[in-house]
Write an enzyme that holds these catalytic residues in place. Structure first.
Site, PDB file in Angstrom:
ATOM      1  N   TRP A   1      -9.449   8.168  -7.908  1.00 60.32           N
ATOM      2  CA  TRP A   1     -10.664   8.448  -8.670  1.00 60.32           C
ATOM      3  C   TRP A   1     -10.545   8.005 -10.119  1.00 60.32           C
ATOM      4  O   TRP A   1     -11.513   7.482 -10.702  1.00 60.32           O
ATOM      5  CB  TRP A   1     -11.026   9.926  -8.559  1.00 60.32           C
ATOM      6  CG  TRP A   1     -11.784  10.184  -7.295  1.00 60.32           C
ATOM      7  CD1 TRP A   1     -11.305  10.680  -6.120  1.00 60.32           C
ATOM      8  CD2 TRP A   1     -13.169   9.874  -7.067  1.00 60.32           C
ATOM      9  NE1 TRP A   1     -12.302  10.700  -5.174  1.00 60.32           N
ATOM     10  CE2 TRP A   1     -13.448  10.232  -5.723  1.00 60.32           C
ATOM     11  CE3 TRP A   1     -14.196   9.363  -7.859  1.00 60.32           C
ATOM     12  CZ2 TRP A   1     -14.721  10.076  -5.166  1.00 60.32           C
ATOM     13  CZ3 TRP A   1     -15.460   9.200  -7.300  1.00 60.32           C
ATOM     14  CH2 TRP A   1     -15.713   9.554  -5.981  1.00 60.32           C
TER      15      TRP A   1
ATOM     16  N   GLU B   1       0.836  -1.208   0.000  1.00 57.06           N
ATOM     17  CA  GLU B   1       0.000   0.000   0.000  1.00 57.06           C
ATOM     18  C   GLU B   1       0.870   1.257   0.000  1.00 57.06           C
ATOM     19  O   GLU B   1       0.532   2.255  -0.644  1.00 57.06           O
ATOM     20  CB  GLU B   1      -0.926  -0.004   1.221  1.00 57.06           C
ATOM     21  CG  GLU B   1      -2.008  -1.079   1.177  1.00 57.06           C
ATOM     22  CD  GLU B   1      -2.884  -0.952  -0.052  1.00 57.06           C
ATOM     23  OE1 GLU B   1      -3.438   0.149  -0.275  1.00 57.06           O
ATOM     24  OE2 GLU B   1      -2.997  -1.939  -0.807  1.00 57.06           O
TER      25      GLU B   1
ATOM     26  N   TRP C   1       1.732   1.895  -3.492  1.00 59.91           N
ATOM     27  CA  TRP C   1       0.701   2.592  -4.271  1.00 59.91           C
ATOM     28  C   TRP C   1       0.823   4.097  -4.087  1.00 59.91           C
ATOM     29  O   TRP C   1       0.613   4.873  -5.033  1.00 59.91           O
ATOM     30  CB  TRP C   1      -0.687   2.104  -3.882  1.00 59.91           C
ATOM     31  CG  TRP C   1      -1.119   0.877  -4.628  1.00 59.91           C
ATOM     32  CD1 TRP C   1      -1.090  -0.406  -4.170  1.00 59.91           C
ATOM     33  CD2 TRP C   1      -1.637   0.820  -5.964  1.00 59.91           C
ATOM     34  NE1 TRP C   1      -1.565  -1.270  -5.140  1.00 59.91           N
ATOM     35  CE2 TRP C   1      -1.899  -0.540  -6.244  1.00 59.91           C
ATOM     36  CE3 TRP C   1      -1.891   1.771  -6.939  1.00 59.91           C
ATOM     37  CZ2 TRP C   1      -2.419  -0.957  -7.477  1.00 59.91           C
ATOM     38  CZ3 TRP C   1      -2.408   1.366  -8.164  1.00 59.91           C
ATOM     39  CH2 TRP C   1      -2.660   0.009  -8.425  1.00 59.91           C
TER      40      TRP C   1
ATOM     41  N   TRP D   1     -20.676  11.043 -20.071  1.00 65.91           N
ATOM     42  CA  TRP D   1     -20.923  11.314 -18.657  1.00 65.91           C
ATOM     43  C   TRP D   1     -22.286  11.970 -18.509  1.00 65.91           C
ATOM     44  O   TRP D   1     -22.728  12.743 -19.355  1.00 65.91           O
ATOM     45  CB  TRP D   1     -19.852  12.243 -18.097  1.00 65.91           C
ATOM     46  CG  TRP D   1     -18.450  11.737 -18.224  1.00 65.91           C
ATOM     47  CD1 TRP D   1     -17.510  12.159 -19.117  1.00 65.91           C
ATOM     48  CD2 TRP D   1     -17.826  10.706 -17.452  1.00 65.91           C
ATOM     49  NE1 TRP D   1     -16.336  11.471 -18.949  1.00 65.91           N
ATOM     50  CE2 TRP D   1     -16.508  10.567 -17.927  1.00 65.91           C
ATOM     51  CE3 TRP D   1     -18.251   9.893 -16.400  1.00 65.91           C
ATOM     52  CZ2 TRP D   1     -15.610   9.645 -17.392  1.00 65.91           C
ATOM     53  CZ3 TRP D   1     -17.356   8.980 -15.867  1.00 65.91           C
ATOM     54  CH2 TRP D   1     -16.056   8.853 -16.357  1.00 65.91           C
TER      55      TRP D   1
ATOM     56  N   TRP E   1     -15.575  11.730 -12.827  1.00 62.16           N
ATOM     57  CA  TRP E   1     -14.799  11.461 -11.614  1.00 62.16           C
ATOM     58  C   TRP E   1     -14.331  12.736 -10.916  1.00 62.16           C
ATOM     59  O   TRP E   1     -14.105  12.734  -9.701  1.00 62.16           O
ATOM     60  CB  TRP E   1     -13.606  10.564 -11.923  1.00 62.16           C
ATOM     61  CG  TRP E   1     -12.630  11.120 -12.921  1.00 62.16           C
ATOM     62  CD1 TRP E   1     -12.647  10.933 -14.274  1.00 62.16           C
ATOM     63  CD2 TRP E   1     -11.501  11.956 -12.641  1.00 62.16           C
ATOM     64  NE1 TRP E   1     -11.600  11.609 -14.857  1.00 62.16           N
ATOM     65  CE2 TRP E   1     -10.879  12.235 -13.881  1.00 62.16           C
ATOM     66  CE3 TRP E   1     -10.953  12.481 -11.485  1.00 62.16           C
ATOM     67  CZ2 TRP E   1      -9.739  13.028 -13.989  1.00 62.16           C
ATOM     68  CZ3 TRP E   1      -9.815  13.285 -11.578  1.00 62.16           C
ATOM     69  CH2 TRP E   1      -9.217  13.546 -12.818  1.00 62.16           C
TER      70      TRP E   1
ATOM     71  N   ASN F   1     -10.866   2.895   3.065  1.00 65.99           N
ATOM     72  CA  ASN F   1     -10.462   2.796   1.661  1.00 65.99           C
ATOM     73  C   ASN F   1     -11.377   1.895   0.840  1.00 65.99           C
ATOM     74  O   ASN F   1     -11.700   2.211  -0.318  1.00 65.99           O
ATOM     75  CB  ASN F   1      -9.021   2.294   1.558  1.00 65.99           C
ATOM     76  CG  ASN F   1      -8.514   2.363   0.131  1.00 65.99           C
ATOM     77  OD1 ASN F   1      -8.455   3.434  -0.465  1.00 65.99           O
ATOM     78  ND2 ASN F   1      -8.159   1.215  -0.435  1.00 65.99           N
TER      79      ASN F   1
END
Length: 474
Positions: free
Chosen positions: A383, A275, A278, A306, A360, A342
């Site tokens: 996102w 993590e 990331w 969208w 987003w 998360n």
């Protein structure tokens, strides 16, 4: 002794602070200062929740400095002009800071460094926030990575444990230069003080970061690999805001986590370090693809259909009134604590970008304003990942079913019940999808929306239909 300005930014700590250490090693008396210049971060000026955290963290840093004999000077205004004014008033010979990697800040800092060096000052910046600077990890062709797994493999091969540097026991006061302004004058706190409940859950500052690390190592680390996806359990580290504000160095965290490795905790250690990887990947991407903070990483989605949602529809999502319990629970947790689990972030994001088909950026901007750990790199990656528009993104056709997700990761509906208490009288199985028994829901949960804002099946079908249309137009 000559004076060096130590410009604190997102490195609000004394231990493992390369800029502070450089000043001391260079034989300077540090003059610690912080400059509040949100307009220089356009279009991502800090959000309200993170500003409230920053207020608390600056207060903690100043207290730590005062315990050692000096203090933090605060200013509000253009960064270059203030640095030049403080240099002129104090006679400082050097300016040191730790780097930030947001596109607007990188560009600003380059100009500041050039201008100050042109004045004959010693000016240096350092890595104070990442294990690997964004340009340090490259593909075999010398370019940036776009997929996490090969990035992390290459980064891990470069891993070197940084030596830890403890906070100095005493610091000399630079008894010269402008006094600055009181912390309250920076205007970081909201009015009214809706942030007050946050501080029962969080302790901003370096001491709070170290305490959070100890709590994690003693508790959730051992089951982290399995429990990190369970919002109904204390299964995560909750270190993200401390990392974002630089209250603790990532290499200190990594060293502490690695030293806690045992047969029982090995899986948790490896999962947590991944993590952390990331986070590194997010900064790598933002540095190399700065346009991704505002635009689809995959430009094909510029043609995606969208939905043009009404403001009242978006407001129902923002405030946790969608009628989908796990989504509403997450958004209410966010408003109440400045943080969201998360796994729930992914569920909430999927519902907005897939079922509701909102761009987003609508979600990114809301999280930016309401998260205490709002970080441009992480926010952008998260996102764009969940929307299917980014690097190494979830495939667009992966649409999270919030009911399935809730029953899997909150099987007793404890998380849902905590944040959506009007569902508490429903049978547990009905708390995941109360619309499936409208008569019972109307009787036992009359204040909760009778139907989801967007029906799960039809919303998914519409999203997949729009995706097929996009593919056909290529």
């Amino acid at each position: 002794m000559p004076i060096a300005l130590v410009w604190f930014r997102n490195d609000l700590r004394l231990a493992d602070n390369p800029a502070l250490r450089a000043a001391l090693d260079g034989g300077y008396t540090p003059l610690p200062l912080y400059i509040h210049a949100p307009e220089e971060e356009f279009p991502w000026a800090p959000g309200a929740a993170s500003l409230a955290w920053r207020h608390q963290s600056l207060a903690a840093l100043d207290a730590d400095l005062r315990q050692r004999g000096t203090h933090l000077r605060l200013f509000h205004g253009p960064s270059l002009a203030i640095l030049q004014a403080v240099v002129a008033a104090s006679g400082a010979e050097a300016v040191f800071w730790n780097r930030r990697y947001e596109p607007a800040i990188e560009q600003r800092d380059t100009g500041i460094k050039q201008a100050l060096r042109a004045q004959g000052l010693r000016v240096e910046s350092f890595n104070g926030s990442l294990m690997f600077e964004p340009w340090a990890v490259q593909t075999k062709q010398g370019g940036p990575f776009k997929v996490f797994t090969p990035f992390w493999r290459a980064a891990s091969a470069q891993w070197r444990n940084e030596p830890l540097w403890e906070a100095p026991a005493a610091l000399a006061e630079a008894d010269t230069g402008p006094a600055g302004v009181p912390l309250a004058a920076l205007g970081l706190l909201p009015t009214p003080r809706w942030d007050m409940p946050f501080w029962s859950d969080w302790t901003p500052g370096e001491a709070g970061a170290h305490a959070a690390l100890e709590v994690f190592i003693d508790g959730a680390l051992h089951g982290y690999a399995d429990s990190r996806d369970r919002p109904d359990q204390v299964g995560t580290s909750r270190l993200s805001p401390h990392l974002h504000f630089g209250e603790i160095a990532p290499w200190r965290l990594a060293a502490a986590i690695q030293s806690a490795r045992s047969a029982a905790s090995a899986a948790g250690v490896d999962a947590w370090l991944r993590e952390l990887g990331w986070r590194e990947f997010a900064h790598h991407l933002l540095h190399h693809f700065p346009q991704s903070a505002q635009h689809n990483f995959n430009p094909a989605f510029d043609r995606f259909a969208w939905a043009n949602l009404r403001e009242e529809t978006l407001e129902r999502w923002r405030t946790g009134r969608t009628g989908v319990p796990i989504v509403d629970a997450g958004l209410r947790e966010l408003l109440a604590t400045g943080w969201m689990h998360n796994r729930v972030r992914m569920i909430v994001g999927s519902y907005l970008t897939k079922h509701m088909r909102a761009h987003w950026l609508e979600g990114a901007r809301w999280f930016w304003d309401t998260l205490v750990d709002a970080d441009l790199a992480n926010n952008t990656l998260g996102w764009q990942w969940v929307a299917g528009t980014g690097a190494d993104a979830a495939p667009y056709f992966r649409v999270f079913n919030p009911v399935t997700q809730a029953t899997r990761f909150d099987p007793d509906a404890r998380y849902i019940t905590r944040w959506v208490p009007e569902l508490a009288k429903l049978p547990t199985a009905l708390r995941f999808a109360p619309w499936t028994d409208p008569a019972v829901a109307a009787r036992l949960a009359p204040d909760y929306p009778a139907h989801p804002l967007v029906d799960l099946a039809s919303g998914r079908d519409a999203a997949l239909g729009a995706y097929r249309t996009l593919r056909a137009s290529r």
